[in-house]
Structure formats: C-alpha cells, structure tokens
Design an enzyme around this catalytic site. Structure first.
Site, PDB file in Angstrom:
ATOM      1  CE1 TYR A 197      -3.761  -2.341   0.155  1.00 11.81           C
ATOM      2  CE2 TYR A 197      -2.598  -3.352   1.990  1.00 11.81           C
ATOM      3  CZ  TYR A 197      -3.602  -3.389   1.046  1.00 11.81           C
ATOM      4  OH  TYR A 197      -4.441  -4.465   0.985  1.00 11.81           O
ATOM      5  CG  HIS A 218      -9.681  -1.479  -4.945  1.00 13.04           C
ATOM      6  ND1 HIS A 218     -10.021  -1.759  -3.642  1.00 13.04           N
ATOM      7  CD2 HIS A 218     -10.820  -1.552  -5.664  1.00 13.04           C
ATOM      8  CE1 HIS A 218     -11.319  -1.999  -3.579  1.00 13.04           C
ATOM      9  NE2 HIS A 218     -11.826  -1.874  -4.791  1.00 13.04           N
TER      10      HIS A 218
END
Length: 146
Positions: free
Chosen positions: A25, A103
């Site tokens: 991430y 995302h």
C-alpha cells in the site's frame, strides 16, 4: 463557474496507510493521500471542491454514501468491504451521481477472494493498481463524468 462537489470515501484500514503493509500500500499516510488529492484538484480543477471521509465501520460508510446523494460525484475505496458488502453496493446503487471505485493495489494479482468486488456494480468506473496515484486518475475520470 459553478463549483462541483465531490467526496472521497475510504473504508477500513485505510487510516493505517503508510504503516500497514507498505510493500503493498506504500509509505504515504492517509493525510499524505488527502494532501496529494487536494494539490491535484487545486492545480487542475478550479471548479471542483473535494471533501474526505474515512471509517472502519460499514454502517457509517453506508450513511455517508446516502448523505452524498446531493453531491456531484463520489470516489470510493471501500477496502476489504469491497469484497463483502452488499449494503455498500445497495447504497451506491441508490444514489444517482457519478461514482468511481479505487484500489491502491492491483486486485487481480492478489489473493483470489480480493479479485471480486461486490461494489463494482454500483459505480461508473474502476481504477486499481496505480498506488495512491490511482486516486488522481479517479479525480480526472470523475471530472469528465460530472
């Protein structure tokens, strides 16, 4: 010029950006992400006002989506709830404004259960796999839809 209002909604664990699995991430925090979006909007869209919401609670996300029906656009990263939440899908289907799902990681290169997003049927566009810069692509996309 008429100002268009959009909201960026982030779901569970996105408050942990920068510390949670940075190899997937990234190292930027949620505050860094919001600053990046604000800068992009300010430099490219004088007619867009962007606000932000994050919650780890499904019901609060549903409430925020419903409250957003009077806005001009919505960008959502529902995190893990993307793969499980019919309630978020139903809320997205109930509001008639442009919506884009984002995302950070490429869902299609991850675990099989992450490769299905229930909420995708409730949005107009989908961006994944570009890190937090995917939100900027979503901003550019929503600007064309509103």
């Amino acid at each position: 010029m008429v100002e268009k209002k959009i909201i960026v909604i982030n779901g569970p664990n996105l408050n942990m950006l920068g510390t949670r699995e940075p190899e997937i991430y990234g190292k930027e925090s949620l505050d860094d992400l919001e600053d990046l979006i604000k800068k992009h909007v300010n430099e490219n869209y004088s007619n867009i006002d962007v606000s932000f919401f994050q919650s780890n609670t499904e019901g609060k996300i549903v409430d925020k989506i419903q409250e957003s029906s009077s806005l001009d656009g919505l960008i959502i990263n529902a995190g893990g709830l993307s793969h499980t939440s019919i309630s978020i899908l139903d809320a997205l289907l109930a509001i008639k404004i442009p919506k884009i799902e984002v995302h950070i990681s490429n869902l299609f290169s991850r675990e099989e259960f992450r490769q299905v997003s229930y909420i995708s049927k409730g949005v107009d566009g989908f961006v994944c796999g570009f890190g937090i810069k995917g939100y900027l692509l979503a901003i550019d996309g929503i600007s064309k839809l509103i």
